[in-house]
Structure formats: C-alpha cells, structure tokens
Design a protein around this motif. Structure first.
Motif, short mmCIF file in Angstrom:
data_model
loop_
_atom_site.label_atom_id
_atom_site.label_comp_id
_atom_site.label_asym_id
_atom_site.label_seq_id
_atom_site.Cartn_x
_atom_site.Cartn_y
_atom_site.Cartn_z
N MET A 1 0.85 -1.21 0.00
CA MET A 1 0.00 0.00 0.00
C MET A 1 0.88 1.25 0.00
O MET A 1 0.63 2.20 -0.75
CB MET A 1 -0.93 0.00 1.20
CG MET A 1 -1.81 1.24 1.28
SD MET A 1 -3.00 1.37 -0.06
CE MET A 1 -4.27 0.31 0.55
N LEU A 2 1.93 1.26 0.81
CA LEU A 2 2.84 2.40 0.84
C LEU A 2 3.58 2.55 -0.49
O LEU A 2 3.78 3.66 -0.97
CB LEU A 2 3.83 2.27 1.99
CG LEU A 2 3.20 2.38 3.39
CD1 LEU A 2 4.23 2.06 4.45
CD2 LEU A 2 2.57 3.72 3.60
N GLY B 1 4.61 9.94 -7.93
CA GLY B 1 5.43 10.06 -9.13
C GLY B 1 4.65 10.15 -10.42
O GLY B 1 5.24 10.27 -11.49
N LEU B 2 3.32 10.09 -10.35
CA LEU B 2 2.52 10.12 -11.57
C LEU B 2 2.76 11.38 -12.41
O LEU B 2 2.84 11.30 -13.63
CB LEU B 2 1.03 10.00 -11.26
CG LEU B 2 0.52 8.62 -10.94
CD1 LEU B 2 -0.97 8.67 -10.65
CD2 LEU B 2 0.80 7.65 -12.07
N ARG B 3 2.80 12.52 -11.76
CA ARG B 3 2.98 13.78 -12.50
C ARG B 3 4.29 13.76 -13.28
O ARG B 3 4.33 14.12 -14.45
CB ARG B 3 2.95 14.97 -11.54
CG ARG B 3 3.11 16.30 -12.27
CD ARG B 3 2.88 17.46 -11.37
NE ARG B 3 1.44 17.52 -11.11
CZ ARG B 3 0.91 18.15 -10.08
NH1 ARG B 3 1.67 18.74 -9.22
NH2 ARG B 3 -0.39 18.17 -9.91
N ASP C 1 3.42 5.81 -2.88
CA ASP C 1 4.64 6.44 -3.39
C ASP C 1 4.59 6.55 -4.92
O ASP C 1 5.04 7.54 -5.48
CB ASP C 1 5.88 5.66 -2.96
CG ASP C 1 6.22 5.86 -1.49
OD1 ASP C 1 5.67 6.80 -0.87
OD2 ASP C 1 7.03 5.08 -0.97
N SER C 2 4.05 5.54 -5.58
CA SER C 2 3.92 5.59 -7.03
C SER C 2 2.96 6.68 -7.47
O SER C 2 3.15 7.31 -8.51
CB SER C 2 3.44 4.23 -7.57
OG SER C 2 4.42 3.24 -7.37
#
Length: 161
Positions: A142-143, A151-153, A147-148
């Motif tokens: 889940m963490l 980083g999407l942007r 965190d992913s």
C-alpha cells in the motif's frame, strides 16, 4: 468474495470498487472514532501536514485546490471550515510576505494524531485474522502504491516529452 480464485482481469477490475470502500471503512467504530465531518476535514489537514514536513515548503489555498483536484472556491470553503473548527491557521509566508499560507493549529495536530491512531486501529481490526506476514506485506505494498501516486505527475511529463 467467493472462495473461487479470481482471474487476473477479475482481480484488477475489483480494485476500483475496493478503493471506494476503503474511505467508508475509516468510520469504523474502533478506538478514538473520528466524526464524518472531521474525516472530511482531514483531507485538507493531511495535505498541509504532508506538504509542510519540509520546513521550506508552504501550502496555500491554491495548492490545496490543485492537490485535491477541486475548484479554488471549493478549496477555499474547505480551508475556511477547518479554520472555523480551529484546526488550521492562516499565516504570512516567510518566503513572500504578500502570500498567506496554511499551518496546522495545535488542535489540528491533535486531530491528525488521533486520526492516524484511528486509521491504525481500523487496519489492525480489519486484518486481525490475517497472518502477520500478510498484514505487513499488504501495508508495504500500500505504501509502495501511494509512493507511485506521487510520481505520476513526473511520469506523465516524461511521456509527453
């Protein structure tokens, strides 16, 4: 869910509805329950808390709107509600005195501490019959997922380049 194993497609299709249920289960009657109104308030408080961990960062109403993906007027009403409840305070920016930034009040810090304890209690209650290794692996994944999200942007910008 049935005891029948799900196909990969069925499993992945079930993720979206599962996320919808997660927030609702935050209201479980476990230790230190949080009211539905305060649960909504924690959306804004969490943004301010998370984005001001680095003391050089400041959060404005505009940043709240952007991070919640809502209209600035909606964010303004949400912030005002938190201020009236005593959870947020407006302060002059230390970087630009013309700007107003948001900070958690001592009551806001206490609410977020209580909310975090409530979230942990709910997680432990829900997963009480899980094996410890499964509980910890789910928490780790889940963490990693969250965190992913952060980083999407950057990934979206990299694709466009």
């Amino acid at each position: 869910m049935t005891d029948e194993p799900m196909t990969a497609d069925e499993l992945l299709d079930a993720v979206g509805p599962a996320f919808s249920k997660l927030r609702r289960t935050s209201l479980l009657e476990v230790e230190n329950p949080v009211s539905a109104k305060d649960l909504s308030r924690t959306l804004v408080l969490n943004i301010v808390l998370e984005h001001t961990k680095d003391s050089a960062k400041e959060v404005t109403v505009g940043a709240v709107a952007e991070l919640l993906a809502v209209d600035p007027s909606v964010a303004s009403r949400m912030v005002t509600d938190n201020i009236k409840a005593g959870y947020l305070i407006r302060a002059a920016s230390q970087q630009d005195g013309r700007r107003t930034v948001l900070q958690l009040s001592p009551q806001g810090v206490e609410l977020m501490d209580r909310f975090r304890r409530h979230q942990r209690s709910a997680f432990e209650y829900i997963t009480a019959d899980w094996q410890e290794k499964d509980r910890l692996e789910f928490a780790r994944l889940m963490l990693k997922y969250v965190d992913s999200l952060a980083g999407l942007r950057e990934r979206g910008l990299a694709k466009d380049a």
